[in-house]
Motif scaffolding. Structure first.
Motif, mmCIF file in Angstrom:
data_model
loop_
_atom_site.group_PDB
_atom_site.id
_atom_site.type_symbol
_atom_site.label_atom_id
_atom_site.label_comp_id
_atom_site.label_asym_id
_atom_site.label_seq_id
_atom_site.Cartn_x
_atom_site.Cartn_y
_atom_site.Cartn_z
ATOM 1 N N ILE A 399 6.105 4.487 -4.844
ATOM 2 C CA ILE A 399 6.232 4.701 -3.359
ATOM 3 C C ILE A 399 5.693 3.671 -2.471
ATOM 4 C CG2 ILE A 399 6.002 6.588 -1.785
ATOM 5 C CD1 ILE A 399 6.374 8.594 -3.584
ATOM 6 N N LEU A 400 4.349 3.396 -2.928
ATOM 7 C CA LEU A 400 3.690 2.379 -2.094
ATOM 8 C C LEU A 400 4.334 1.106 -2.187
ATOM 9 C CD1 LEU A 400 -0.243 3.366 -3.187
ATOM 10 C CD2 LEU A 400 1.069 3.806 -0.986
ATOM 11 N N LEU A 402 7.618 0.444 -2.384
ATOM 12 C CA LEU A 402 8.678 0.764 -1.627
ATOM 13 C C LEU A 402 8.341 0.778 0.098
ATOM 14 C CD1 LEU A 402 11.632 1.382 -1.464
ATOM 15 C CD2 LEU A 402 11.429 3.738 -1.398
ATOM 16 N N VAL A 403 7.225 1.385 0.391
ATOM 17 C CA VAL A 403 6.741 1.472 1.729
ATOM 18 C C VAL A 403 6.512 0.103 2.179
ATOM 19 C CG1 VAL A 403 5.059 2.426 3.367
ATOM 20 C CG2 VAL A 403 6.141 3.846 1.838
ATOM 21 N N ALA A 404 5.677 -0.702 1.351
ATOM 22 C CA ALA A 404 5.144 -1.849 1.636
ATOM 23 C C ALA A 404 6.469 -3.064 1.645
ATOM 24 C CB ALA A 404 4.419 -2.500 0.542
ATOM 25 N N VAL A 406 9.756 -2.089 2.841
ATOM 26 C CA VAL A 406 10.074 -1.706 4.110
ATOM 27 C C VAL A 406 9.346 -2.236 5.006
ATOM 28 C CG1 VAL A 406 10.943 0.197 5.395
ATOM 29 C CG2 VAL A 406 11.220 0.133 3.085
ATOM 30 N N SER A 407 8.086 -2.285 5.127
ATOM 31 C CA SER A 407 7.276 -2.613 6.193
ATOM 32 C C SER A 407 7.407 -4.141 6.457
ATOM 33 C CB SER A 407 5.907 -2.315 6.151
ATOM 34 O OG SER A 407 5.678 -0.944 6.039
#
Length: 503
Positions: A399-400, A402-404, A406-407
């Motif tokens: 998840i981390l 994926l968030v990174a 996207v950011s």
């Protein structure tokens, strides 16, 4: 040229050496338990002995009335244990006889009693025997186990010598093995040939250059010795994965009947049984854990048909069991049983659950952080201390990431470094508006032409229908009214004069 070589008396084991051997085996076994190696000895099974019946096309050792032939263009080193009588002996261009003390040949003249009418006995070709064939090796924890037939079960890649193993070629025998590998060297800890152990690279290299060494070992790769063995208490990986194709090319897999066959790491075939994957921590000792399972479970007669293999392997890791993100070293336990049909793997699964429960209750003392079971019956479970920790960590990690991603993508788009391509919208058929419909249609404004739709010959031309008394009479005509906005049908049941909604 054919050579007859008398075996040196120093190469045989004397009484004093035989008496000291059990102590040597005990020391080796103790060293294996302390050092954490997965197996002490890997013994080569085939030989090129004259007295071995399987080396002859006739299935029996030649006698005095037989004609003995060796392949004319083959190279072979033949060990001869005793004296033999032959009628005729044909030797190839190159090769050697290694004669034990008192061994040799003599021509019997073809009159040996009980030998039969005589036959042409031909020595079989041994050039096709490969180092990487698991069926040609026997693994054991000690020399006593080798002699008494107590071999170790292991996956195919670990059935052939690993880099930390001691390789044994039986003392009173010779052999021929193809050592061709994907790498130039085949590393092992030591090699014993004709009763002599080589554990120094220089000495063994000198032996490989000798006539016997060139006849016994052939191929594009060289066996090298001198390794220190596995010094990691948690075990060491075998290191034979580079030759997996060569290993599996020699293996024939049996048919299976279980619901969900499993394929262990390092094994060429699917099996009916159970796999236990153990995540270990500081303090885990592979050999001590093997001994624990032996004393707690395998001594039980209920598990006498069970085969258990335990070793360190590299397994791929997955985020949410789907996305791979690397490999890690784990302890793999493979459990098989002798059951067949629908019962295949049932005894192994019973033992596996007992091992898993033990890991759950004693894992903190054994250095086990997590244990997971997968059975060929379809059942599986994660258990043990810290159960699910790996899956949770992997999920959070994924998840981390994926968030990174996207950011970073949003930042690049915002700064103009990355432009999102415009997606052309598919052309839609034009729909006329109500205003245009009124202009172009036949309904039009008040007073314009009336759109009657399609022609209905039955409705528009009643004269075309047969005469029916009441179909087009005056009463029916009065129930239909035409206005500039359309055609209206009057309900004869409803009488407008009977109901008045006016106030």
């Amino acid at each position: 040229m054919w050579f007859f070589k008398q075996r040196s008396p120093r190469s045989s084991l004397g009484p004093s050496q035989i008496n000291r051997m059990p102590k040597t085996q005990d020391l080796c076994l103790l060293f294996c338990l302390v050092a954490g190696t997965n197996a002490c000895y890997k013994q080569w099974i085939p030989d090129t002995n004259y007295e071995n019946e399987s080396n002859w096309n006739t299935g029996v050792v030649p006698c005095g009335n037989d004609q003995v032939q060796f392949p004319a263009h083959r190279k072979v080193s033949v060990y001869v244990e005793t004296t033999h009588s032959v009628q005729e002996l044909r030797l190839p261009v190159g090769g050697e006889f290694i004669l034990n003390s008192g061994a040799g040949f003599y021509v019997g003249g073809g009159q040996e009693p009980g030998c039969g009418a005589g036959a042409k006995a031909q020595f079989k070709d041994s050039d096709s025997l490969q180092w990487w064939d698991p069926a040609l090796w026997r693994a054991a924890a000690s020399l006593d186990d080798l002699e008494e037939g107590r071999p170790l079960f292991s996956v195919h890649e670990e059935s052939v010598p690993c880099w930390y193993d001691d390789v044994i070629f039986r003392a009173s025998s010779s052999f021929r093995v193809d050592t061709t590998s994907r790498k130039p060297d085949v590393p092992v800890k030591s090699v014993s040939v004709l009763g002599r152990m080589f554990n120094r690279k220089a000495e063994f290299s000198q032996y490989l250059r000798s006539r016997s060494g060139r006849l016994q070992f052939h191929g594009s790769s060289t066996v090298s010795v001198g390794g220190s063995g596995c010094a990691d208490p948690s075990g060491c990986e075998c290191g034979n994965s580079a030759n997996r194709e060569r290993i599996c090319a020699t293996v024939t897999c049996p048919p299976l009947t279980c619901k969900k066959p499993l394929r262990p790491e390092g094994h060429c075939c699917y099996v009916c049984g159970v796999l236990i994957t153990i995540q270990y921590a500081t303090g885990f000792n592979l050999q001590a854990y093997k001994q624990r399972l032996q004393n707690l479970f395998l001594v039980d007669q209920a598990y006498k048909s069970v085969q258990l293999a335990m070793s360190k392997v590299s397994k791929p890791q997955y985020v949410l069991r789907m996305v791979p993100f690397g490999v890690s070293a784990t302890i793999q336990v493979v459990i098989l049983d002798g059951e067949t049909g629908s019962e295949a793997g049932t005894v192994a699964e019973k033992l596996a659950w007992a091992i898993l429960n033990d890991a759950h209750s004693q894992g903190s003392n054994l250095g086990i952080s997590e244990a997971e079971l997968e059975a060929s019956s379809g059942s599986s479970s994660a258990n043990g201390p810290g159960v699910g920790a790996g899956a949770v960590t992997g999920a959070v990690f994924g998840i981390l990431i994926l968030v990174a991603l996207v950011s970073i993508g949003a930042f690049l788009v915002h700064k103009g470094f990355v432009q999102i391509p415009k997606i052309p919208m598919p052309s839609m058929p034009s729909v006329p508006s109500l205003r245009s419909s009124k202009k172009d249609g036949h309904i039009g404004d008040l007073g314009g032409p009336l759109d009657l739709g399609f022609d209905n010959p039955m409705f528009d031309k009643p004269s075309m229908l047969p005469a029916m008394p009441t179909l087009y009479n005056a009463e029916l005509k009065n129930s239909i009214s035409m206005t500039q906005t359309g055609v209206h049908f009057v309900n004869p049941v409803y009488d407008e004069n009977e109901t008045d909604f006016s106030v």
